[in-house]
Design a protein around this motif. Structure first.
Motif, PDB file in Angstrom:
ATOM      1  N   VAL A  65      45.190  43.374  38.944  1.00  0.00           N
ATOM      2  CA  VAL A  65      46.087  42.083  38.410  1.00  0.00           C
ATOM      3  C   VAL A  65      45.297  41.609  37.225  1.00  0.00           C
ATOM      4  N   TYR A  71      55.355  38.906  36.612  1.00  0.00           N
ATOM      5  CA  TYR A  71      55.563  38.287  37.946  1.00  0.00           C
ATOM      6  C   TYR A  71      55.563  36.976  37.596  1.00  0.00           C
ATOM      7  N   SER A  79      51.331  36.891  34.847  1.00  0.00           N
ATOM      8  CA  SER A  79      50.567  37.665  35.676  1.00  0.00           C
ATOM      9  C   SER A  79      51.218  39.032  35.638  1.00  0.00           C
ATOM     10  N   ARG A 108      50.898  43.469  37.403  1.00  0.00           N
ATOM     11  CA  ARG A 108      50.270  44.638  38.290  1.00  0.00           C
ATOM     12  C   ARG A 108      49.910  45.470  37.517  1.00  0.00           C
ATOM     13  N   ALA A 154      52.109  38.740  41.866  1.00  0.00           N
ATOM     14  CA  ALA A 154      51.358  40.009  41.128  1.00  0.00           C
ATOM     15  C   ALA A 154      50.384  40.211  42.262  1.00  0.00           C
ATOM     16  N   PHE A 155      49.574  39.327  43.101  1.00  0.00           N
ATOM     17  CA  PHE A 155      48.702  39.694  43.992  1.00  0.00           C
ATOM     18  C   PHE A 155      49.328  40.294  45.312  1.00  0.00           C
ATOM     19  N   CYS A 179      39.931  40.942  43.861  1.00  0.00           N
ATOM     20  CA  CYS A 179      41.368  41.097  43.289  1.00  0.00           C
ATOM     21  C   CYS A 179      41.975  39.700  43.787  1.00  0.00           C
TER      22      CYS A 179
END
Length: 598
Positions: free
Chosen positions: A45, A77, A86, A88, A444-445, A492
């Motif tokens: 990320v 995101y 953010s 991925r 994104a996480f 992450c």
């Protein structure tokens, strides 16, 4: 800054570390510090504390400096936690083992490995923490503690009746002992050995001291827990719920120095009465206990699983486990409902509100070892009462309200079911996962787990449910979600830190947990999974929290969520034995995933 004290970053992380953990506004790339399996989902990320955006990224061979893979950054995101933008970074298509780092815009990640063995030894490493948590004889200290436990409360016998309740594990950095968390811990250790025996080794004896005994260490540890649980269910109509209470919290010390209960070194042992018990005297509250099934079901399922694994090597012991599995189950049937924990000084308890999942698991395990269809029918009836664990898809829950965080019974029952019964149970898992996914896909996480107390425990258990769903159904549509939860635990995340003390050895991991072992004596608590981040609102409302040192993660805190590697923060940085046990199962699963197929 305490950051310089973080465990040696090693040659893999030396150069990228400076960029990734800078406190300037530069973007950062967060990775799973353990690395990535060649055939698995591989995502990092990218996050920016300002409005910067990203179009593309590169995967770079660490040794040669050559770019080996180019990827588009894809969907933006937006804001999450401390980040205002953010992305991925998905490099799953690259499968060649090696050491690499990612580069995107002004950000460079720490170096990491791709390899089949990136999880190797992780489950065994985390067993170190459980050995350190042993009560009775403690192999880490090479000393004994709590040898006078204890005197009874709330039971059918006169209060202060002396019983032998020595052994088991301390629950967390305090020295309380709970039957529910201990049974769940022992169950996960037994299940890990049953499901992934190839990943475990034998380097310790039954007492936890160095030296093999022809028994895998994970099984030795599980049996330590089983022995104590038998003492907590010493006869068919006696079941005990906890040893000690929050009078324990009167300061940091080593475990043999407890004398807070007015009877020398004896501690109280609370009976499963099925009725309300004390919850903070000055708050004039009682807990909301309604029965004993939540505790009895956990005892029964753990004893039944222990019987199935030990019946050939220790027939007499296994027979006793099966006998107690049946008697605990009968108590749960007789007194349905929850047995919550007791507290004296504060309002904080394990406020469990569900019990049918525990009885479902017990019935499924008993069906597996006895073949009696009455148990199968019971398990099906209990399953319908809690199809989806209630916290899944929600933003909050009380502390340990829905325990053990996922419905273990659905998995054990589904493995023994066929046709419509099996599909119904699989559907329950899918529904719960989908509820989390509906929230997680927006950031994104891929975070859909609420940031309540012990959020890492929820994260670990939810990842296991995702993997069990995939195993049962053959549907890999949630594979990226499952891996995102694993990746979160190992770096992450907004802070770029592993949530496991000392693992990986070359990474950024906790060094100042809320633990007497480390705070007073600098003893490492290797393998302990810390509680994990909490909502900013929760952190701000808790009693007695004060950071002891400047916050090295200050740029990455937010009103949404905080995490502190500081012994003063018991809400985010205290390790727990049951969370660690769930992680042992998850790490065994991931290590097994990298092994050659038989």
């Amino acid at each position: 800054m305490k950051q310089v004290m973080k465990r040696g970053m090693g040659f893999l992380l030396l150069i990228p570390f400076l960029a990734a953990f800078s406190q300037s506004p530069a973007p950062v790339i967060r990775i799973n510090q353990l690395g990535y399996l060649p055939a698995g989902v591989k995502v990092a990320v990218w996050g920016s504390l300002d409005e910067r955006t990203l179009q593309a990224f590169e995967l770079v061979d660490s040794a040669s400096g050559k770019v080996v893979f180019n990827g588009a950054s894809g969907k933006a995101y937006g804001a999450y936690g401390p980040f205002r933008q953010s992305y991925r970074l998905d490099f799953s298509a690259w499968k060649k083992p090696g050491v690499y780092y990612l580069r995107g815009g002004a950000a460079t990640s720490p170096a990491f490995r791709i390899g089949a063995d990136v999880y190797k030894g992780g489950a065994d490493f985390c067993l170190r923490y459980l050995r350190q948590q042993r009560c009775g004889f403690n192999p880490f200290l090479k000393d004994s503690c709590h040898m006078y436990d204890g005197y009874t409360l709330y039971g059918p016998m006169p209060d202060s009746t002396r019983i032998n309740a020595i052994g088991g594990w301390h629950d967390a950095s305090d020295y309380l002992q709970y039957s529910t968390t201990s049974a769940n811990t022992a169950w996960h250790l037994l299940a890990a050995w049953r499901d992934f025996p190839r990943v475990f080794t034998d380097h310790h004896d039954a007492n936890g001291l160095p030296g093999g005994n022809n028994t895998a260490d994970v099984l030795d540890e599980a049996r330590w827990g089983l022995d104590w649980l038998l003492r907590m269910h010493p006869q068919p109509d006696w079941l005990f719920n906890q040893i000690a209470d929050d009078r324990d919290h009167r300061g940091m010390r080593l475990p043999r120095l407890d004398s807070f209960y007015g009877r020398g070194f004896e501690r109280p042992v609370y009976f499963c009465s099925g009725e309300p018990q004390v919850q903070g005297v000055k708050y004039k509250k009682m807990n909301r206990s309604t029965g004993v099934a939540s505790t009895a079901g956990k005892f029964s399922s753990t004893f039944a699983l222990g019987y199935s694994l030990l019946r050939k090597q220790d027939t007499g012991y296994a027979r006793l486990l099966l006998e107690r599995a049946n008697s605990a189950y009968a108590l749960g049937v007789k007194k349905p409902g929850v047995q919550q924990t007791a507290s004296v000084m504060s309002p904080y308890i394990y406020a469990e509100d569900n019990w049918t999942d525990d009885m479902e698991l017990a019935a499924a395990q008993l069906f597996g070892v006895t073949g009696r269809h009455s148990f199968y029918n019971d398990a099906k009836a209990y399953a319908v009462k809690e199809p989806v664990t209630p916290w899944l898809g929600k933003d909050t829950a009380a502390h340990y309200q829905w325990y053990p965080f996922i419905n273990l019974g659905h998995y054990e029952l589904a493995k023994q079911s066929k046709g419509a019964d099996r599909q119904q149970l699989i559907g329950y898992y899918r529904t719960g996962i989908q509820k989390v996914w509906d929230k997680a896909k927006e950031n994104a996480f891929y975070r859909g787990v609420p940031f309540i107390w012990c959020s890492n425990n929820l994260t670990t258990s939810f990842a296991v449910q995702c993997y069990w769903y995939q195993q049962l159904s053959g549907d890999a549509s949630f594979a990226a979600l499952a891996q995102a939860n694993v990746d979160w635990l190992f770096g992450c995340n907004p802070w770029g830190t592993s949530m496991v003390y000392g693992f990986p050895a070359f990474g950024d991991t906790p060094v100042d947990p809320h633990s007497s072992f480390t705070h007073l004596h600098k003893y490492p608590i290797d393998g302990g999974l810390v509680d994990g981040p909490v909502y900013g609102t929760i952190y701000g409302s808790l009693i007695g929290i004060r950071l002891a040192e400047p916050d090295e993660y200050a740029p990455f805190q937010s009103s949404l969520v905080v995490y502190h590697d500081d012994n003063g923060d018991y809400s985010t940085n205290e390790p727990t034995m049951d969370g660690t046990a769930s992680l042992i199962y998850l790490l065994a699963l991931k290590e097994n995933e990298g092994l050659p197929k038989k």
